[in-house]
Design a protein around this motif. Structure first.
Motif, PDB file in Angstrom:
ATOM      1  N   SER A 378      -1.138  -8.597  10.564  1.00 35.42           N
ATOM      2  CA  SER A 378      -0.981  -7.244  10.019  1.00 35.42           C
ATOM      3  C   SER A 378       0.450  -6.980   9.559  1.00 35.42           C
ATOM      4  O   SER A 378       0.677  -6.235   8.593  1.00 35.42           O
ATOM      5  N   ARG A 379       1.433  -7.565  10.242  1.00 35.61           N
ATOM      6  CA  ARG A 379       2.838  -7.367   9.834  1.00 35.61           C
ATOM      7  C   ARG A 379       3.103  -7.971   8.456  1.00 35.61           C
ATOM      8  O   ARG A 379       3.851  -7.408   7.659  1.00 35.61           O
ATOM      9  N   VAL A 380       2.498  -9.131   8.190  1.00 37.88           N
ATOM     10  CA  VAL A 380       2.642  -9.738   6.865  1.00 37.88           C
ATOM     11  C   VAL A 380       1.956  -8.880   5.816  1.00 37.88           C
ATOM     12  O   VAL A 380       2.477  -8.673   4.717  1.00 37.88           O
ATOM     13  N   ALA A 381       0.789  -8.346   6.159  1.00 40.55           N
ATOM     14  CA  ALA A 381       0.083  -7.450   5.236  1.00 40.55           C
ATOM     15  C   ALA A 381       0.944  -6.232   4.926  1.00 40.55           C
ATOM     16  O   ALA A 381       1.058  -5.816   3.760  1.00 40.55           O
ATOM     17  N   ASP A 382       1.569  -5.661   5.937  1.00 44.61           N
ATOM     18  CA  ASP A 382       2.445  -4.497   5.721  1.00 44.61           C
ATOM     19  C   ASP A 382       3.628  -4.848   4.828  1.00 44.61           C
ATOM     20  O   ASP A 382       4.052  -4.043   3.993  1.00 44.61           O
ATOM     21  N   LEU A 383       4.153  -6.058   5.014  1.00 44.64           N
ATOM     22  CA  LEU A 383       5.295  -6.519   4.223  1.00 44.64           C
ATOM     23  C   LEU A 383       4.985  -6.505   2.732  1.00 44.64           C
ATOM     24  O   LEU A 383       5.765  -5.982   1.923  1.00 44.64           O
ATOM     25  N   TYR A 384       3.820  -7.046   2.354  1.00 44.64           N
ATOM     26  CA  TYR A 384       3.490  -7.166   0.932  1.00 44.64           C
ATOM     27  C   TYR A 384       2.853  -5.904   0.359  1.00 44.64           C
ATOM     28  O   TYR A 384       3.195  -5.475  -0.746  1.00 44.64           O
ATOM     29  N   THR A 385       1.950  -5.299   1.102  1.00 45.97           N
ATOM     30  CA  THR A 385       1.277  -4.101   0.564  1.00 45.97           C
ATOM     31  C   THR A 385       2.226  -2.922   0.454  1.00 45.97           C
ATOM     32  O   THR A 385       1.966  -1.980  -0.295  1.00 45.97           O
ATOM     33  N   GLY A 386       3.341  -2.973   1.185  1.00 49.04           N
ATOM     34  CA  GLY A 386       4.324  -1.897   1.117  1.00 49.04           C
ATOM     35  C   GLY A 386       5.257  -1.978  -0.078  1.00 49.04           C
ATOM     36  O   GLY A 386       6.069  -1.070  -0.302  1.00 49.04           O
ATOM     37  N   LEU A 387       5.157  -3.049  -0.865  1.00 46.89           N
ATOM     38  CA  LEU A 387       5.995  -3.184  -2.056  1.00 46.89           C
ATOM     39  C   LEU A 387       5.520  -2.227  -3.144  1.00 46.89           C
ATOM     40  O   LEU A 387       4.327  -1.926  -3.261  1.00 46.89           O
ATOM     41  N   SER A 388       6.441  -1.767  -3.954  1.00 51.85           N
ATOM     42  CA  SER A 388       6.112  -0.783  -5.002  1.00 51.85           C
ATOM     43  C   SER A 388       5.120  -1.317  -6.013  1.00 51.85           C
ATOM     44  O   SER A 388       4.308  -0.559  -6.558  1.00 51.85           O
ATOM     45  N   TYR A 389       5.168  -2.621  -6.265  1.00 55.05           N
ATOM     46  CA  TYR A 389       4.326  -3.199  -7.316  1.00 55.05           C
ATOM     47  C   TYR A 389       3.319  -4.198  -6.753  1.00 55.05           C
ATOM     48  O   TYR A 389       3.094  -5.263  -7.315  1.00 55.05           O
ATOM     49  N   PHE A 390       2.723  -3.842  -5.623  1.00 53.07           N
ATOM     50  CA  PHE A 390       1.597  -4.609  -5.089  1.00 53.07           C
ATOM     51  C   PHE A 390       0.349  -4.034  -5.741  1.00 53.07           C
ATOM     52  O   PHE A 390      -0.045  -2.891  -5.464  1.00 53.07           O
ATOM     53  N   ILE A 391      -0.279  -4.804  -6.635  1.00 52.81           N
ATOM     54  CA  ILE A 391      -1.314  -4.221  -7.497  1.00 52.81           C
ATOM     55  C   ILE A 391      -2.544  -5.119  -7.615  1.00 52.81           C
ATOM     56  O   ILE A 391      -2.507  -6.300  -7.277  1.00 52.81           O
ATOM     57  N   GLU A 392      -3.603  -4.516  -8.123  1.00 54.00           N
ATOM     58  CA  GLU A 392      -4.753  -5.286  -8.566  1.00 54.00           C
ATOM     59  C   GLU A 392      -4.415  -5.884  -9.936  1.00 54.00           C
ATOM     60  O   GLU A 392      -3.694  -5.249 -10.726  1.00 54.00           O
TER      61      GLU A 392
END
Length: 440
Positions: A378-392
């Protein structure tokens, strides 16, 4: 303080140590650094990169490979052997392709000959390794500390003899990470020496990620685990690298960070590493990038940064299939790229964190590979999904438009990343090096 770093696979561990070696020079720590590449010729690992050797040269560090240590007396023979050993094995066509391509007439030229060539060069390196006296080498280099890769591949020529000599010595040994974070909270290392001796209690393992919980699964040796952080994310190192960059041209430059991927028409085996992509997925990414910029009326230059273990011929093939007019395949680390580009895009790579910390707008696709990585921790998920440009992926055009013509978000992303990778990793690493030396 004399440091010997053992490099066996690719440049990813140099990404970790290079800022530390720079820090030793900056803070005037009395030190001597030797980097030993466990291959016939160091270009097998460095490929066409100049950044690592230039930086190491600036610090007064030396680089050695098997041929340097063997010291063949015949100059012509030395040149010939070096030439044979320079080509990366990753650039040879995969023998796995035979399963899908028997019907092709030119399979003999495309696959079997390179495969045989690879095996012959491997045997040549085995011959070189047998000629080496690793015990004498260690005595001559007389290091106070030895740095090892946390996922050393035991199949390289000379591995058994080298590891036996290293672990027969009382020299303090450090296992360093090859990436800013691992695949789960408890991971620390892959098997380094599979020859029946459990040597991990003899080593100090450095942890790069703030939220690692490695001690939980390794309680018997938890006293050997030390959190230092990831030196490549330190502000002082980022600023140093930016000063060395050549200003970019006027065209928009997009850098794509790739994964290792399979050749066309090869089906991905179910037991293959999840982070290895298939050819069509990479091609789809490139076509999407191209069409998105075209919709905005923007002409771009693509820089493709492959995974260190990628087949560069295959990279060129997929770029040509996407029909980019202007492109470059770079062998250089991302430290040397950040201010040369306008936008960075990737389906998944821990390397995307380098341009993020440097303030370069970085787009991460919520790809299948990324979803798999996120699902493990979950910490890794938070790291990437929290970026401004994490997109579909289907949001790419509007995201690029916002980056090019809208307000920047780099400070937000840098602050977000600092929550996972606090500044000061270089200083923490140097303190550990000094402490280990004094304990000897």
């Amino acid at each position: 303080m004399k440091i010997l770093q053992i490099v066996t696979k690719n440049t990813s561990t140099l990404d970790f140590t290079l800022p530390i070696f720079w820090g030793l020079k900056k803070y005037k720590v009395n030190s001597e650094v030797n980097v030993f590449y466990c291959v016939g010729d160091k270009k097998r690992i460095l490929r066409q990169s100049k950044f690592f050797s230039n930086e190491l040269g600036d610090y007064g560090a030396s680089e050695l490979d098997y041929i340097d240590v063997l010291r063949l007396k015949n100059r012509c023979l030395t040149k010939l052997v070096r030439r044979l050993c320079q080509k990366s094995f990753s650039d040879h066509n995969s023998f796995d392709g035979l399963q899908s391509n028997w019907h092709k007439f030119f399979i003999f030229y495309q696959t079997i000959i390179p495969f045989v060539q690879k095996k012959l060069i491997y045997l040549l390196e085995c011959w070189i390794a047998r000629k080496l006296n690793f015990e004498d080498f260690l005595k001559q280099s007389s290091p106070d500390l030895i740095i090892l890769d946390n996922r050393n591949d035991p199949r390289f020529p000379g591995a058994k003899n080298l590891f036996n000599v290293i672990f027969a010595s009382d020299i303090p040994k450090i296992i360093i990470p090859h990436a800013p974070h691992f695949i789960d909270p408890y991971y620390v290392f892959s098997p380094v020496n599979p020859y029946g001796k459990d040597f991990y209690p003899e080593c100090e393992a450095w942890i790069p990620f703030k939220y690692s919980d490695a001690k939980k699964n390794h309680s018997s040796i938890m006293h050997n685990f030390h959190y230092v952080g990831y030196p490549g994310f330190d502000e002082e190192w980022v600023d140093h690298c930016k000063k060395k960059l050549i200003p970019k041209n006027k065209d928009i430059v997009c850098l794509y960070i790739g994964r290792k991927f399979l050749d066309q028409h090869i089906k991905k085996p179910k037991n293959l590493d999840y982070a290895t992509m298939d050819y069509d997925s990479v091609l789809s990414d490139l076509l999407l990038i191209k069409s998105s910029f075209l919709k905005l009326g923007e002409k771009i230059t693509l820089i493709f940064k492959p995974h260190p273990s990628s087949n560069y011929k295959l990279v060129a093939k997929v770029i040509n299939a996407a029909s980019f007019d202007n492109y470059e395949i770079t062998h250089e680390p991302l430290f040397a790229q950040t201010d040369k580009v306008d936008i960075v895009i990737s389906s998944y790579s821990t390397s995307v964190l380098v341009p993020v910390i440097a303030g370069t707008p970085t787009i991460v696709f919520n790809s299948e590979v990324q979803k798999t990585a996120n699902s493990g921790w979950s910490r890794v998920a938070d790291l990437y999904t929290g970026l401004s440009y994490f997109i579909e992926p289907n949001e790419l055009t509007e995201t690029i438009e916002g980056i090019l013509y809208g307000p920047g978000k780099k400070e937000k992303d840098i602050t977000h990343l600092r929550g996972f990778f606090p500044d000061g990793a270089i200083q923490r690493s140097i303190k550990r090096l000094i402490s280990l030396k004094h304990k000897r």
